[in-house]
Design a protein around this motif. Structure first.
Motif, PDB file in Angstrom:
ATOM      1  N   TRP A 198       1.822  -5.868  -0.242  1.00  0.00           N
ATOM      2  CA  TRP A 198       0.728  -6.686   0.265  1.00  0.00           C
ATOM      3  C   TRP A 198       0.527  -7.903  -0.641  1.00  0.00           C
ATOM      4  O   TRP A 198       0.710  -7.816  -1.853  1.00  0.00           O
ATOM      5  CB  TRP A 198      -0.603  -5.910   0.277  1.00  0.00           C
ATOM      6  N   THR A 223       6.383  -7.934   3.790  1.00  0.00           N
ATOM      7  CA  THR A 223       5.076  -8.038   3.130  1.00  0.00           C
ATOM      8  C   THR A 223       3.976  -8.234   4.164  1.00  0.00           C
ATOM      9  O   THR A 223       4.155  -8.950   5.154  1.00  0.00           O
ATOM     10  CB  THR A 223       5.072  -9.231   2.151  1.00  0.00           C
ATOM     11  N   ARG A 224       2.828  -7.621   3.894  1.00  0.00           N
ATOM     12  CA  ARG A 224       1.664  -7.815   4.761  1.00  0.00           C
ATOM     13  C   ARG A 224       0.585  -8.602   4.012  1.00  0.00           C
ATOM     14  O   ARG A 224       0.541  -8.592   2.786  1.00  0.00           O
ATOM     15  CB  ARG A 224       1.119  -6.466   5.213  1.00  0.00           C
ATOM     16  N   CYS A 226      -3.434  -9.266   3.417  1.00  0.00           N
ATOM     17  CA  CYS A 226      -4.817  -8.810   3.544  1.00  0.00           C
ATOM     18  C   CYS A 226      -5.737  -9.926   3.069  1.00  0.00           C
ATOM     19  O   CYS A 226      -5.562 -10.449   1.961  1.00  0.00           O
ATOM     20  CB  CYS A 226      -5.059  -7.551   2.718  1.00  0.00           C
ATOM     21  N   ILE A 311      -6.601  -1.471  -1.955  1.00  0.00           N
ATOM     22  CA  ILE A 311      -5.281  -1.226  -1.367  1.00  0.00           C
ATOM     23  C   ILE A 311      -4.455  -0.327  -2.279  1.00  0.00           C
ATOM     24  O   ILE A 311      -3.786   0.607  -1.821  1.00  0.00           O
ATOM     25  CB  ILE A 311      -4.556  -2.555  -1.108  1.00  0.00           C
ATOM     26  N   LEU A 324       1.999  -5.326  -5.614  1.00  0.00           N
ATOM     27  CA  LEU A 324       0.901  -6.031  -4.964  1.00  0.00           C
ATOM     28  C   LEU A 324       0.690  -7.359  -5.686  1.00  0.00           C
ATOM     29  O   LEU A 324       0.796  -7.420  -6.918  1.00  0.00           O
ATOM     30  CB  LEU A 324      -0.386  -5.206  -5.016  1.00  0.00           C
TER      31      LEU A 324
END
Length: 374
Positions: A198, A223-224, A226, A311, A324
């Motif tokens: 993330w 990858t995301r 947030c 997260i 992260l």
């Protein structure tokens, strides 16, 4: 019968003197970009997170001390290349501080007048920085009044309203050109987990999250993204409901992020997840992170870091490993009269200790207490 005229109708060829100024101005901006093209990617060690690597992209090391240095340069380049900014044009911006500081810096480089429109509650350190770079400040009572006031001043001065809230996502080259997303992933290439699970980013204009989200898709990365929102902001509710008409009559207490309306640069379609972080949690995380990396960070960085910890806690519960990334948006030096002032915190009713204890326990042991009593 009258024959059509073969005469060529033309005006005198122009000398295009303004193009010469534009070329010189762009050269000055590109010179600044070469000198401050990249920032450090910090990897602090937290004993409780052995299988999760945390990276902090330190945007506070830009010449104007914040992530907004990149945005300000892009907005002014966008204005010059579109023909909106000419020699002598007055630049006007609606800003709670950091963007205006960076724009004042570039305006001075280009020899242009600059006026920042901001709420009266903006930190004195940011106001002083704008003035030090030669800019002027125009104050309004509420954050939702900045837009109209900025446009009015631009009209009265025959100037250009830079309008970060509309132009942030379109002025930044999201495919590359050393934007913050490209820089992050280039620096991550040789790390043990080079593709972050993330990236966490809070939203002010929404432009940085739009750039990161687009770049992730453009590069076909797993990858995301947030996005962290704060109290008195409508971004989270808009993301959840799909309603872009939401407004609030309150202003964010975390400077630089959170807005009373859904800004045009906020693109929910490139976001994978959102969280709303309590302001007390943001400020507590600001204190905890500052202590751990031996430098003071600002409140928006605290928002980013608390969201990242949420997260990381979920990843630990699911026994997942990985990396992260989040951003250090600016330095805490700009908030000595507010966030780092015990009397100010008491006056505002903030109780940070429960969150401070929660975060320290998590970073040291990996145990995240989900229920807090404030």
């Amino acid at each position: 019968m009258t024959m059509p005229s073969n005469d060529i109708l033309s005006l005198d060829l122009p000398d295009c003197a303004e193009r010469s100024w534009a070329r010189q101005a762009i050269g000055l901006l590109q010179g600044d970009a070469r000198r401050s093209a990249d920032t450090h990617l910090i990897k602090p060690v937290f004993p409780g997170l052995q299988d999760i690597s945390i990276y902090l992209k330190d945007e506070s090391t830009h010449p104007t001390g914040s992530l907004k240095h990149r945005l300000a340069r892009s907005l002014i380049l966008y204005g010059i290349c579109n023909g909106y900014i000419l020699q002598g044009t007055t630049l006007v911006e609606a800003s709670s501080g950091s963007t205006a500081v960076s724009e004042a810096y570039f305006a001075r480089i280009l020899g242009l007048p600059f006026i920042a429109v901001m709420p009266k509650t903006t930190s004195p350190q940011k106001i002083e920085a704008i003035k030090r770079f030669g800019g002027r400040c125009h104050f309004v009572d509420r954050s939702d009044q900045v837009y109209q006031a900025a446009q009015q001043i631009a009209d009265e001065t025959h100037g250009h309203y830079l309008d970060q809230f509309t132009n942030a996502e379109r002025a930044t080259d999201w495919r590359g050109n050393n934007n913050v997303a490209e820089s992050i992933f280039a620096q991550m290439e040789k790390e043990p987990d080079p593709t972050p699970e993330w990236v966490v980013m809070s939203a002010g204009t929404g432009g940085t999250s739009a750039t990161i989200g687009r770049y992730i898709r453009y590069r076909s990365l797993s990858t995301r993204l947030c996005v962290a929102d704060v109290e008195n902001s409508v971004f989270f509710d808009s993301y959840r409901s799909g309603d872009r008409t939401l407004v609030s009559d309150k202003g964010s207490r975390i400077e630089g992020i959170g807005r009373p309306r859904v800004e045009p640069s906020f693109l929910p379609t490139v976001i994978d997840h959102m969280m709303r972080i309590p302001d007390a949690a943001s400020l507590a995380a600001m204190y905890v992170l500052s202590d751990r990396i031996f430098r003071q960070v600002g409140g928006s960085t605290g928002t980013n870091f608390y969201c990242l910890c949420e997260i990381a806690a979920q990843m630990k519960r699911e026994k997942r490993k990985g990396s992260l990334v989040t951003l250090i948006c600016d330095s805490g030096a700009r908030y000595h009269d507010t966030y780092y002032n015990a009397d100010w915190l008491k006056e505002k009713g903030f109780q940070l200790q429960p969150y401070i204890d929660q975060l320290n326990r998590f970073l040291d042991t990996g145990t995240f207490q989900t229920s807090l009593t404030q």
